[in-house]
Write a protein that holds these residues in place. Structure first.
Motif, PDB file in Angstrom:
ATOM      1  N   ILE A   1     -46.511  23.263  12.586  1.00  0.00           N
ATOM      2  CA  ILE A   1     -45.379  22.354  12.474  1.00  0.00           C
ATOM      3  C   ILE A   1     -45.225  21.828  11.041  1.00  0.00           C
ATOM      4  CG2 ILE A   1     -44.496  20.121  13.240  1.00  0.00           C
ATOM      5  CD1 ILE A   1     -44.419  21.575  15.673  1.00  0.00           C
TER       6      ILE A   1
ATOM      7  N   SER B   1     -35.679  20.618   8.513  1.00  0.00           N
ATOM      8  CA  SER B   1     -34.215  20.666   8.469  1.00  0.00           C
ATOM      9  C   SER B   1     -33.584  19.588   9.322  1.00  0.00           C
ATOM     10  CB  SER B   1     -33.713  22.009   9.001  1.00  0.00           C
ATOM     11  OG  SER B   1     -33.993  23.025   8.084  1.00  0.00           O
ATOM     12  N   LEU B   2     -34.219  19.319  10.443  1.00  0.00           N
ATOM     13  CA  LEU B   2     -33.629  18.342  11.359  1.00  0.00           C
ATOM     14  C   LEU B   2     -33.689  16.937  10.778  1.00  0.00           C
ATOM     15  CD1 LEU B   2     -34.911  19.642  14.802  1.00  0.00           C
ATOM     16  CD2 LEU B   2     -32.568  19.587  13.978  1.00  0.00           C
ATOM     17  N   THR B   3     -34.585  16.735   9.838  1.00  0.00           N
ATOM     18  CA  THR B   3     -34.729  15.403   9.265  1.00  0.00           C
ATOM     19  C   THR B   3     -33.837  15.198   8.048  1.00  0.00           C
ATOM     20  OG1 THR B   3     -37.004  15.443  10.049  1.00  0.00           O
ATOM     21  CG2 THR B   3     -36.448  13.695   8.524  1.00  0.00           C
TER      22      THR B   3
ATOM     23  N   ARG C   1     -48.531  17.550  13.641  1.00  0.00           N
ATOM     24  CA  ARG C   1     -48.259  18.347  12.451  1.00  0.00           C
ATOM     25  C   ARG C   1     -49.142  19.587  12.334  1.00  0.00           C
ATOM     26  NH1 ARG C   1     -44.563  16.608   9.923  1.00  0.00           N
ATOM     27  NH2 ARG C   1     -45.141  17.409   7.871  1.00  0.00           N
TER      28      ARG C   1
ATOM     29  N   CYS D   1     -37.550  29.827  10.347  1.00  0.00           N
ATOM     30  CA  CYS D   1     -38.935  29.579  10.756  1.00  0.00           C
ATOM     31  C   CYS D   1     -39.755  30.853  10.647  1.00  0.00           C
ATOM     32  CB  CYS D   1     -38.977  29.061  12.191  1.00  0.00           C
ATOM     33  SG  CYS D   1     -40.673  28.891  12.807  1.00  0.00           S
TER      34      CYS D   1
ATOM     35  N   ALA E   1     -50.016  21.479  15.066  1.00  0.00           N
ATOM     36  CA  ALA E   1     -49.768  22.392  16.184  1.00  0.00           C
ATOM     37  C   ALA E   1     -48.893  23.565  15.737  1.00  0.00           C
ATOM     38  CB  ALA E   1     -49.080  21.638  17.311  1.00  0.00           C
TER      39      ALA E   1
ATOM     40  N   ARG F   1     -29.444  29.735  12.277  1.00  0.00           N
ATOM     41  CA  ARG F   1     -29.990  29.507  10.948  1.00  0.00           C
ATOM     42  C   ARG F   1     -31.381  28.873  11.039  1.00  0.00           C
ATOM     43  NH1 ARG F   1     -30.442  25.984   7.331  1.00  0.00           N
ATOM     44  NH2 ARG F   1     -29.609  24.233   8.501  1.00  0.00           N
ATOM     45  N   LEU F   2     -31.504  27.908  11.934  1.00  0.00           N
ATOM     46  CA  LEU F   2     -32.799  27.254  12.113  1.00  0.00           C
ATOM     47  C   LEU F   2     -33.863  28.258  12.546  1.00  0.00           C
ATOM     48  CD1 LEU F   2     -31.996  23.853  13.865  1.00  0.00           C
ATOM     49  CD2 LEU F   2     -32.811  24.222  11.543  1.00  0.00           C
ATOM     50  N   ILE F   3     -33.489  29.088  13.492  1.00  0.00           N
ATOM     51  CA  ILE F   3     -34.449  30.074  13.994  1.00  0.00           C
ATOM     52  C   ILE F   3     -34.848  31.036  12.884  1.00  0.00           C
ATOM     53  CG2 ILE F   3     -34.630  32.102  15.489  1.00  0.00           C
ATOM     54  CD1 ILE F   3     -33.034  30.459  17.575  1.00  0.00           C
TER      55      ILE F   3
ATOM     56  N   CYS G   1     -45.771  26.012  15.681  1.00  0.00           N
ATOM     57  CA  CYS G   1     -44.365  25.645  15.857  1.00  0.00           C
ATOM     58  C   CYS G   1     -43.673  26.555  16.854  1.00  0.00           C
ATOM     59  CB  CYS G   1     -43.633  25.604  14.532  1.00  0.00           C
ATOM     60  SG  CYS G   1     -43.422  27.186  13.776  1.00  0.00           S
TER      61      CYS G   1
ATOM     62  N   ILE H   1     -37.911  24.162  10.432  1.00  0.00           N
ATOM     63  CA  ILE H   1     -36.972  23.675  11.450  1.00  0.00           C
ATOM     64  C   ILE H   1     -37.031  22.156  11.529  1.00  0.00           C
ATOM     65  CG2 ILE H   1     -36.494  23.556  13.921  1.00  0.00           C
ATOM     66  CD1 ILE H   1     -37.258  26.442  14.186  1.00  0.00           C
ATOM     67  N   ILE H   2     -38.240  21.657  11.753  1.00  0.00           N
ATOM     68  CA  ILE H   2     -38.417  20.221  11.869  1.00  0.00           C
ATOM     69  C   ILE H   2     -37.936  19.524  10.595  1.00  0.00           C
ATOM     70  CG2 ILE H   2     -40.176  18.407  12.027  1.00  0.00           C
ATOM     71  CD1 ILE H   2     -39.789  19.709  14.673  1.00  0.00           C
TER      72      ILE H   2
ATOM     73  N   VAL I   1     -32.360   9.985  11.818  1.00  0.00           N
ATOM     74  CA  VAL I   1     -31.595  11.147  11.343  1.00  0.00           C
ATOM     75  C   VAL I   1     -31.959  12.373  12.176  1.00  0.00           C
ATOM     76  CG1 VAL I   1     -31.311  12.776   9.425  1.00  0.00           C
ATOM     77  CG2 VAL I   1     -31.231  10.322   8.995  1.00  0.00           C
TER      78      VAL I   1
ATOM     79  N   CYS J   1     -43.205  23.898   9.188  1.00  0.00           N
ATOM     80  CA  CYS J   1     -42.035  24.437   9.887  1.00  0.00           C
ATOM     81  C   CYS J   1     -40.752  23.900   9.271  1.00  0.00           C
ATOM     82  CB  CYS J   1     -42.090  24.075  11.371  1.00  0.00           C
ATOM     83  SG  CYS J   1     -40.738  24.798  12.313  1.00  0.00           S
TER      84      CYS J   1
END
Lengths: 135, 135
Positions: free
Chosen positions: A122, A130-132, B78, A117, B80, A112-114, B82, A127-128, B53, A125
């Motif tokens: 970044i 989502s991770l937060t 930020r 994107c 760069a 899903r993450l892939i 991804c 992905i980043i 998180v 992005c």
DNA sequence: ATGAGGGTTATAGCAACTATAAGGTCAAGC
DNA sequence: GCTTGACCTTATAGTTGCTATAACCCTCAT
């Protein structure tokens, strides 16, 4: 014909184990203290090799060394019922299946993450981002 | 409205982490050294919480702390591309899939072992026997 | 002022090895 | 006979991601 005894390195090669690992198992009592030759080298019999194969096969099936200690003690009681062995294998199967389900969850998440994107920098992005986010 | 700062215990509760683990991450440099109040207690901002998180989500996806260190450094740049993040996630997906295949192999093996046991005593138990055979 | 429930540090332990150091042994080639 | 290199020995420390313990300090309600 007499059995040739193996040195630790030979046993290691024969069982695809490292010599240090074999000594480690001995230090834990999983393998009996090996016989020694006149200069202190360990010597192993076919029976020792079987026991090591048992340990390595069990490890490959995901059993912990503690589990294996138990399995070995079962195998030493040749007249006991094998129900306990059965149960231990069944429990391991349950654990393996749980772990598989776990990992399949991760697999989906990562996919899903892939998918989310679109390339770029970044800052944009997802992905980043989502991770937060908390779940 | 000013943000309330959290103590380590509060942050722990808020992120489903243990306080010791938070301090551990700090000691590894994954979290910046926390601000302290007059009596030495750590105080955390919303930004700190986000970073934690991020770490916890990544851990839940199976990344190592070293991987996470890298992911965090990406997220700090930020502007760069991804692509590197993408690649890291993709690689993790590969690893997870490998591990799943691995475990599915174990699953079959264990099932096979269970199937081949007819009950009875250890002496006749094909499970124990199987474990002693080299592959 | 006392006790409960936070917080602080430093250190050791867990699993299952792996790596390193510092040395002893042995067979082969010169 | 001597050296070289591959083996063996032991003991100790490092790996990953925490978790547990000890011994102490801070804060607040009773």
């Amino acid at each position: 014909m007499i059995e040739p005894k193996l040195t630790v390195g030979q046993l290691a090669t024969a069982t695809d184990t490292k010599a240090v690992t074999i000594r480690y198992y001995e230090s834990l009592g999983l393998l009996p203290a090996a016989q020694r030759n006149s200069s202190g080298y360990r010597l192993y019999s076919a029976q020792d090799r079987d026991r090591l194969v048992f340990i390595r096969r069990s490890r490959a099936l995901g059993f912990s060394l503690d589990d294996i200690r138990e399995l070995l003690s079962f195998s030493d009681h040749r007249q006991a019922s094998c129900a306990a062995v059965d149960a231990k294998i069944a429990e391991q199967l349950v654990q393996v299946r749980l772990r598989i389900r776990d990992l399949q969850g991760l697999e989906q998440e990562l996919q899903r993450l892939i998918d989310c994107c679109q390339g770029g920098v970044i800052e944009q992005c997802r992905i980043i981002e989502s991770l937060t986010e908390r779940h």
